[in-house]
Design an enzyme around this catalytic site. Structure first.
Site, PDB file in Angstrom:
ATOM      1  N   TYR A 143     -45.139 -45.471 -10.475  1.00 58.25           N
ATOM      2  CA  TYR A 143     -45.610 -46.228 -11.640  1.00 58.25           C
ATOM      3  C   TYR A 143     -46.539 -47.370 -11.235  1.00 58.25           C
ATOM      4  O   TYR A 143     -47.304 -47.871 -12.046  1.00 58.25           O
ATOM      5  CB  TYR A 143     -44.429 -46.779 -12.454  1.00 58.25           C
ATOM      6  N   LYS A 193     -35.861 -36.631  -3.282  1.00 58.28           N
ATOM      7  CA  LYS A 193     -36.384 -35.264  -3.229  1.00 58.28           C
ATOM      8  C   LYS A 193     -36.881 -35.053  -1.799  1.00 58.28           C
ATOM      9  O   LYS A 193     -38.048 -34.731  -1.555  1.00 58.28           O
ATOM     10  CB  LYS A 193     -37.503 -35.124  -4.287  1.00 58.28           C
ATOM     11  N   ASP A 225     -33.191 -32.886  -8.750  1.00 57.72           N
ATOM     12  CA  ASP A 225     -32.954 -31.773  -9.677  1.00 57.72           C
ATOM     13  C   ASP A 225     -31.466 -31.464  -9.771  1.00 57.72           C
ATOM     14  O   ASP A 225     -30.921 -31.231 -10.858  1.00 57.72           O
ATOM     15  CB  ASP A 225     -33.767 -30.531  -9.276  1.00 57.72           C
ATOM     16  N   ASP A 249     -35.839 -43.807 -13.969  1.00 56.98           N
ATOM     17  CA  ASP A 249     -36.250 -43.869 -15.365  1.00 56.98           C
ATOM     18  C   ASP A 249     -35.635 -42.679 -16.119  1.00 56.98           C
ATOM     19  O   ASP A 249     -35.040 -42.819 -17.197  1.00 56.98           O
ATOM     20  CB  ASP A 249     -37.792 -43.787 -15.403  1.00 56.98           C
ATOM     21  N   ASP A 253     -31.762 -42.592 -18.480  1.00 55.89           N
ATOM     22  CA  ASP A 253     -31.745 -42.155 -19.884  1.00 55.89           C
ATOM     23  C   ASP A 253     -30.789 -40.983 -20.075  1.00 55.89           C
ATOM     24  O   ASP A 253     -30.076 -40.905 -21.079  1.00 55.89           O
ATOM     25  CB  ASP A 253     -33.150 -41.736 -20.338  1.00 55.89           C
TER      26      ASP A 253
END
Ligand code: NAD
Length: 361
Positions: A143, A193, A225, A249, A253
């Site tokens: 980001y 990852k 994942d 992020d 959620d």
């Protein structure tokens, strides 16, 4: 007895209503435990645009920097939706997090046993409740990395975003996660990852190094994942999850959603030292603002986090959490978490009952 200054930024919509109940809880804890909490109000968001022409006035930032903790309600509303991006209420949120150097976001996802019907997961998965803390890196990664567009010849345009993390950035967020785990069930899952990304391989190396300083904490690594699957398959296996800005992020959620109730979830953003920003994860809910319908629990639980993470007041934090649990166990609900047979009450009554419960303990 402790002495602490708290900056209070009620914001817009239901912000002032839920913050009002949180202030009442602060005052109840103050009296019960004989602390000195001094509250200083500032303007942020739409109300600051109306009064001062900008979402984050310099005076608000200075006020927050001079305090020991910041309590924030929520910002935003249709009235300001047509303003350009950097003039909108939400720009005030990003500005204050950056201005205070807050690099870690802590989001607990808790399903209280009294509310397990609110979860979209099956009862045999939720069992007696879930208690996960997602620790997300907030100021690095993709980001904030280098981004841009280049001419890709026959293929048209190409765009890129860069995921970049330094040892320093990974180490400080990892330490914070391990410290949080020491105050909880002493388990950390680092999500990355590393099978594909070089930045994740560095992330993992640093996490392994930091873990050596916390022999009591059990550490495991999980690819993002798999973590997304495990959160809905067997969420009880998690205690603290630590991860990068982008993965955090998404996973925070997802973790919030499995609790099924946005009005219940607090958050803390922390930086160097003990100054922290505490706020509910929900927005300003303009659809129910001013109607005494908003659930104040997310904001009240944010105060519990403030007591623990900025003031080191563990007992006070536990008392607030227990008071919330007792009120829920007694069957009281605001409309957003109500089910058949529950006693539906408004914002003020929910705040009053929680206060009363704290006084009784
Ligand atoms: P929202 O979280 O405000 O509301 C989503 C839904 O959840 C609404 O139906 C609302 O009534 C309900 N809800 C939210 N909090 C509740 C509570 N405490 N009790 C009961 N019900 C609750 O999200 P939105 O509608 O997408 O956004 C509304 C405004 O809030 C927008 O201007 C948005 O930009 C802003 N926003 C601010 C923040 C923040 O301040 N941190 C976060 C998200 C959205």
């Amino acid at each position: 007895m402790g002495r602490f200054n708290i900056a209070v930024l009620p914001g817009d919509g239901i912000g002032p209503e839920v913050v009002g109940e949180a202030i009442a809880v602060i005052n109840t804890v103050k009296k019960k435990f004989n602390h000195e909490f001094e509250l200083k109000e500032g303007a942020l968001g739409g109300c600051a645009i109306d009064a001062y022409g900008e979402p984050l006035p310099q005076a608000t930032l200075e006020l927050c920097k001079s305090c020991d903790a910041v309590l924030l309600g929520a910002v935003g509303g249709v009235k300001w939706d047509t303003l350009p991006g950097d003039k909108r209420p939400e720009a005030g949120l990003l500005g204050i997090r950056a201005g205070l150097g807050l690099y870690a976001n802590l989001r607990p996802a808790v399903i209280y046993s009294a509310l397990k019907d609110a979860s979209p997961l099956r009862p045999d998965i939720v069992k007696d409740g879930i208690d996960i803390m997602v620790v997300r890196e907030l100021t690095g990664g993709m980001y904030f990395g280098e981004k841009g567009r280049v001419d890709a010849g026959d293929m048209g345009q190409a765009a890129y975003d860069t995921e970049k993390y330094s040892t320093f950035e990974v180490e400080r967020i990892t330490r914070l996660a391990f410290e949080a785990a020491m105050k909880r069930n002493k388990k950390v899952t680092s999500v990355d990852k590393a099978n594909v990304l070089e930045s994740s391989r560095l992330w993992r190396e640093v996490v392994l190094k930091v873990a050596k300083d916390y022999p009591e904490v059990e550490l495991n690594h999980m690819y993002v994942d798999n973590a997304a699957m495990q959160l809905v398959r067997n969420p009880m296996q998690f205690d603290v999850i630590v991860t990068s800005n982008m993965f955090g992020d998404i996973l925070s959620d997802e973790a919030s959603m499995i609790t099924g109730s946005i009005g219940m979830l607090p958050s803390a953003s922390l930086g160097q030292g003990t100054l922290g920003l505490y706020e509910p994860i929900h927005g300003s809910a303009p659809d129910i603002a001013g109607q005494d319908k908003a659930n104040p629990i997310a904001t009240i639980l944010s105060i519990a986090m403030m007591m623990k993470y900025s003031f080191g007041l563990e007992k006070e934090s536990e008392v607030i959490e227990k008071a919330v649990e007792n009120v829920l166990n007694a069957g009281y609900r605001t409309a957003d978490i109500a089910s058949s047979g529950s006693k539906v009450i408004g914002t003020k009554e929910m705040g009053r009952l929680i206060k009363e419960e704290i006084e009784k303990m």
